[in-house]
Motif scaffolding. Structure first.
Motif, PDB file in Angstrom:
ATOM      1  N   GLU A   1       5.974  35.822  40.160  1.00  0.00           N
ATOM      2  CA  GLU A   1       6.151  37.227  40.526  1.00  0.00           C
ATOM      3  C   GLU A   1       5.658  38.150  39.411  1.00  0.00           C
ATOM      4  O   GLU A   1       5.121  39.227  39.676  1.00  0.00           O
ATOM      5  CB  GLU A   1       7.627  37.515  40.837  1.00  0.00           C
ATOM      6  CG  GLU A   1       8.209  36.667  41.964  1.00  0.00           C
ATOM      7  CD  GLU A   1       7.383  36.763  43.241  1.00  0.00           C
ATOM      8  OE1 GLU A   1       6.959  37.889  43.586  1.00  0.00           O
ATOM      9  OE2 GLU A   1       7.159  35.717  43.875  1.00  0.00           O
ATOM     10  N   LEU A   2       5.844  37.711  38.158  1.00  0.00           N
ATOM     11  CA  LEU A   2       5.353  38.504  37.038  1.00  0.00           C
ATOM     12  C   LEU A   2       3.845  38.653  37.118  1.00  0.00           C
ATOM     13  O   LEU A   2       3.307  39.767  36.995  1.00  0.00           O
ATOM     14  CB  LEU A   2       5.754  37.852  35.711  1.00  0.00           C
ATOM     15  CG  LEU A   2       5.121  38.451  34.447  1.00  0.00           C
ATOM     16  CD1 LEU A   2       5.580  39.888  34.249  1.00  0.00           C
ATOM     17  CD2 LEU A   2       5.449  37.593  33.231  1.00  0.00           C
ATOM     18  N   TYR A   3       3.150  37.525  37.321  1.00  0.00           N
ATOM     19  CA  TYR A   3       1.693  37.589  37.417  1.00  0.00           C
ATOM     20  C   TYR A   3       1.252  38.399  38.635  1.00  0.00           C
ATOM     21  O   TYR A   3       0.240  39.115  38.582  1.00  0.00           O
ATOM     22  CB  TYR A   3       1.105  36.174  37.471  1.00  0.00           C
ATOM     23  CG  TYR A   3       1.135  35.461  36.143  1.00  0.00           C
ATOM     24  CD1 TYR A   3       0.366  35.924  35.084  1.00  0.00           C
ATOM     25  CD2 TYR A   3       1.939  34.349  35.939  1.00  0.00           C
ATOM     26  CE1 TYR A   3       0.381  35.281  33.853  1.00  0.00           C
ATOM     27  CE2 TYR A   3       1.965  33.697  34.714  1.00  0.00           C
ATOM     28  CZ  TYR A   3       1.189  34.175  33.672  1.00  0.00           C
ATOM     29  OH  TYR A   3       1.222  33.549  32.457  1.00  0.00           O
ATOM     30  N   LYS A   4       2.029  38.298  39.710  1.00  0.00           N
ATOM     31  CA  LYS A   4       1.708  39.091  40.905  1.00  0.00           C
ATOM     32  C   LYS A   4       1.844  40.577  40.615  1.00  0.00           C
ATOM     33  O   LYS A   4       0.972  41.380  40.989  1.00  0.00           O
ATOM     34  CB  LYS A   4       2.644  38.683  42.047  1.00  0.00           C
ATOM     35  CG  LYS A   4       2.352  39.392  43.367  1.00  0.00           C
ATOM     36  CD  LYS A   4       3.292  38.893  44.453  1.00  0.00           C
ATOM     37  CE  LYS A   4       3.036  39.623  45.768  1.00  0.00           C
ATOM     38  NZ  LYS A   4       3.967  39.155  46.838  1.00  0.00           N
ATOM     39  N   ASN A   5       2.927  40.942  39.910  1.00  0.00           N
ATOM     40  CA  ASN A   5       3.133  42.352  39.559  1.00  0.00           C
ATOM     41  C   ASN A   5       2.068  42.855  38.587  1.00  0.00           C
ATOM     42  O   ASN A   5       1.709  44.032  38.599  1.00  0.00           O
ATOM     43  CB  ASN A   5       4.526  42.555  38.953  1.00  0.00           C
ATOM     44  CG  ASN A   5       5.630  42.343  39.973  1.00  0.00           C
ATOM     45  OD1 ASN A   5       5.412  42.472  41.180  1.00  0.00           O
ATOM     46  ND2 ASN A   5       6.810  41.993  39.497  1.00  0.00           N
ATOM     47  N   LEU A   6       1.578  41.958  37.729  1.00  0.00           N
ATOM     48  CA  LEU A   6       0.530  42.329  36.782  1.00  0.00           C
ATOM     49  C   LEU A   6      -0.862  42.229  37.390  1.00  0.00           C
ATOM     50  O   LEU A   6      -1.862  42.477  36.696  1.00  0.00           O
ATOM     51  CB  LEU A   6       0.607  41.439  35.538  1.00  0.00           C
ATOM     52  CG  LEU A   6       1.860  41.587  34.662  1.00  0.00           C
ATOM     53  CD1 LEU A   6       1.848  40.543  33.550  1.00  0.00           C
ATOM     54  CD2 LEU A   6       1.956  42.992  34.077  1.00  0.00           C
ATOM     55  N   LYS A   7      -0.886  41.826  38.683  1.00  0.00           N
ATOM     56  CA  LYS A   7      -2.152  41.704  39.419  1.00  0.00           C
ATOM     57  C   LYS A   7      -3.073  40.633  38.821  1.00  0.00           C
ATOM     58  O   LYS A   7      -4.304  40.784  38.763  1.00  0.00           O
ATOM     59  CB  LYS A   7      -2.873  43.057  39.490  1.00  0.00           C
ATOM     60  CG  LYS A   7      -2.068  44.159  40.157  1.00  0.00           C
ATOM     61  CD  LYS A   7      -2.855  45.450  40.277  1.00  0.00           C
ATOM     62  CE  LYS A   7      -2.014  46.562  40.889  1.00  0.00           C
ATOM     63  NZ  LYS A   7      -1.571  46.259  42.255  1.00  0.00           N
ATOM     64  N   VAL A   8      -2.460  39.537  38.338  1.00  0.00           N
ATOM     65  CA  VAL A   8      -3.210  38.408  37.788  1.00  0.00           C
ATOM     66  C   VAL A   8      -3.162  37.260  38.783  1.00  0.00           C
ATOM     67  O   VAL A   8      -2.084  36.875  39.250  1.00  0.00           O
ATOM     68  CB  VAL A   8      -2.625  37.960  36.438  1.00  0.00           C
ATOM     69  CG1 VAL A   8      -3.360  36.733  35.923  1.00  0.00           C
ATOM     70  CG2 VAL A   8      -2.689  39.091  35.425  1.00  0.00           C
ATOM     71  N   ASN A   9      -4.337  36.732  39.138  1.00  0.00           N
ATOM     72  CA  ASN A   9      -4.404  35.564  40.014  1.00  0.00           C
ATOM     73  C   ASN A   9      -4.402  34.289  39.165  1.00  0.00           C
ATOM     74  O   ASN A   9      -5.178  34.183  38.204  1.00  0.00           O
ATOM     75  CB  ASN A   9      -5.682  35.589  40.853  1.00  0.00           C
ATOM     76  CG  ASN A   9      -5.572  36.527  42.033  1.00  0.00           C
ATOM     77  OD1 ASN A   9      -4.473  36.893  42.434  1.00  0.00           O
ATOM     78  ND2 ASN A   9      -6.714  36.935  42.585  1.00  0.00           N
TER      79      ASN A   9
END
Length: 607
Positions: free
Chosen positions: A182-190
């Protein structure tokens, strides 16, 4: 006026010359003094303290490891510049010597400031302390705080005392991972995971919100046998049921490390400890039991430190035309030099080459205590071991706390493999993931355009992975995995299909690894040495332990440390730089993602 000007000019010149003279004289004096100190340390023999009637105090402050490493670049590595290392074999020899020494009436142990390379090392030392107690030697433990690992040691004592406002805590094994999808999703990192093996979970925290069932099952399969072995040793040492230890671990946690009065009351009531004593009370107790030290300046009992006692141990050097070489791969497998926590391939291949180029080397034992690491570094070590085999030198592998992923890979040239009962091994798979930041770039309004002469020539992590590139990355991981499977199947004389069934990135406890044929026999380094001797029909042999080769200057620094007990203090600014280096390494790993033979989730922390 001219005279005055000339006079002051002369005065200025005189003062300048005087300053240089005094500075040079002072520098020379300091240099001569330092040289004299070094000469004194090198030529003077350390005082050997009388051990007759002394209580031996074993209180290691540092890490118990298979092979000591002296960091050549200590000034630039603040994390372990002054951390002491105690070799497992040296500690075992010391304990066994004390058991056979009639001059030592008792042994006082305190492992509250000791860390261990892993759970297997801790269990092995606990078993040695148990044997010490069973030899009839009186073993006394006194601590102001006890954690899981230090209680494992203390529980082997004949009697166990704790400070009245200390702490006793047995927290057990395992822990919670931070899952960051979820952190990577919020940071827009795939995060694109190309790992090979259904159980290869090293990158799960980046790609999932919770633990997978495969990871949960294999963690339980690892932790439960290790925990049961530790509980059994604790319970047996205290003549109580293992269920008492489990109840204590479940209901009495000592996070703070002091004033855990409820824990201490429960521990006393249930024979987890014998009782409590303050420092003056314990000192007087030891004086009453073992007599007053008449030579001491203060009232205390006669004692000898384990460092002083080591000087009494008669290490008989065996010289033979037959040599068994022991080379240790401890820590993460990486290119470069050996350092604490790093099995540097460049240094290890030099050690292997040195061993097989010696005419009297009959066998090489590779002691593996590693969760794996770099693919190319693993290949480098493996290739050098194969070069040794071409010279008809037997390769025996002894697996320690961990020999997983790359640790298995470098073991594949072995003629025979030993593992300890609680060794963590397996994890035959590939950890490989690539983060891309195209959504971040799009969000901040950056576009990429330009001219390239190949299809993917301008690609970087700021751009998306298209279908063609995705296929390339999949093939990278798959090819590395197939190569791994092939080497293991060749080594274990099994078909690739059979190895695939026990591979998939799954980790195994030593006894299970033996049952499925990943290792040949359960045993430690001593069993491996005996096997190597029998394999070569050696009636006499010497064992040579290879370590980091030091320059003459580095040997002086090391001897200064040992003889003068000098602790290298690193300025706080270097500590800060050390932290920045660690942060930089993290950024580099993101910028340059690599496929790895690694199993960092295999590590078991001991508090």
């Amino acid at each position: 006026m001219k005279f005055i000007k000339s006079f002051f000019s002369w005065i200025g010149l005189f003062l300048e010359k005087a300053r240089f003279f005094i500075l040079n004289l002072g520098t020379a004096f300091i240099l001569i003094l330092f040289i004299l100190i070094i000469i004194n340390v090198l030529i003077s023999k350390p005082e050997v303290k009388d051990s007759i009637g002394s209580v031996l105090i074993i209180d290691p402050k540092g890490s118990v490891v298979d092979q000591e490493v002296f960091n050549k670049y200590f000034l630039f590595n603040a994390r372990d510049a002054s951390a002491e290392q105690i070799q497992t074999r040296d500690l075992i020899q010391l304990i066994r010597s004390a058991a056979a020494d009639d001059d030592i009436p008792a042994v006082l142990i305190d492992f509250s400031s000791t860390s261990f390379a892993g759970p297997t090392t801790a269990i092995n030392i606990a078993k040695e302390l148990k044997a010490l107690r069973e030899s009839g030697k009186r073993v006394i433990a006194f601590n102001d705080h006890l954690s899981t690992a230090s209680y494992l040691m203390a529980s082997q004592a004949s009697e166990l005392w704790v400070h009245p406002v200390g702490s006793v805590s047995v927290r057990g094994l395992g822990g919670l991972n931070a899952y960051q999808r979820e952190l990577y999703k919020n940071l827009k990192v795939n995060f694109h995971n190309y790992s090979q093996g259904e159980f290869k979970s090293a990158l799960e925290p980046n790609t999932r919100s919770n633990m997978s069932e495969n990871e949960r099952n294999q963690r339980q399969a690892l932790l439960n046998p290790i925990w049961n072995e530790m509980k059994s040793l604790m319970a047996d040492g205290r003549s109580i049921e293992a269920s008492v230890i489990q109840s204590f671990a479940d209901n009495f946690v000592g996070f703070i490390g002091e004033a855990a009065l409820g824990n201490i009351d429960y521990a006393k009531t249930n024979n987890i400890i014998d009782g409590t004593k303050s420092f003056p009370e314990f000192r007087q107790y030891m004086i009453d039991e073992f007599g007053l030290d008449e030579e001491a300046e203060i009232d205390t009992y006669k004692s000898i430190s384990y460092k002083d006692y080591e000087k009494h141990i008669n290490r008989k050097d065996i010289y033979s035309d037959n040599q068994i070489s022991v080379i240790t791969a401890e820590g993460a497998i990486m290119e470069g030099e050996v350092s604490r926590g790093v099995a540097g391939a460049n240094e290890l291949i030099r050690q292997i080459r040195s061993a097989y180029e010696e005419n009297n080397t009959k066998a090489i034992i590779l002691r593996v205590n590693s969760p794996g690491g770099s693919i190319i570094a693993s290949e480098m070590i493996r290739d050098e071991l194969l070069a040794a085999k071409k010279k008809d030198i037997n390769i025996i592998v002894s697996m320690g706390d961990y020999a997983a992923s790359g640790g298995v890979y470098i073991s594949t040239p072995a003629d025979y493999i030993f593992a300890e009962p609680t060794t963590i091994t397996g994890s035959i798979g590939v950890a490989f993931a690539i983060p891309t930041f195209e959504k971040v770039i799009d969000f901040i309004g950056v576009n990429f355009d330009g001219v390239v002469t190949s299809k993917h020539g301008g690609w970087n992590l700021a751009q998306a992975i298209d279908d063609d590139l995705d296929k390339i990355f999949v093939s990278w991981g798959a090819d590395a995995y197939r190569r791994f499977i092939h080497f293991v199947s060749e080594s274990r004389s099994q078909s690739p299909k059979d190895i695939e069934k026990i591979a998939n990135g799954r980790v195994w406890i030593g006894t299970n690894a033996n049952a499925i044929g990943l290792v040949d026999e359960i045993g430690g380094i001593e069993e491996a040495i005996k096997y190597a001797a029998n394999m070569n029909a050696l009636k006499d042999y010497q064992v040579k332990y290879y370590g980091d080769e030091l320059t003459y200057g580095e040997k002086i620094i090391k001897k200064l440390q040992k003889n003068s007990e000098i602790s290298q203090r690193v300025p706080s600014v270097l500590s800060a730089l050390d932290g920045l280096v660690g942060l930089l390494e993290t950024f580099i790993s993101i910028k340059e993602p690599k496929a790895l033979f690694t199993c960092m989730d295999c590590l078991v922390e001991l508090d």
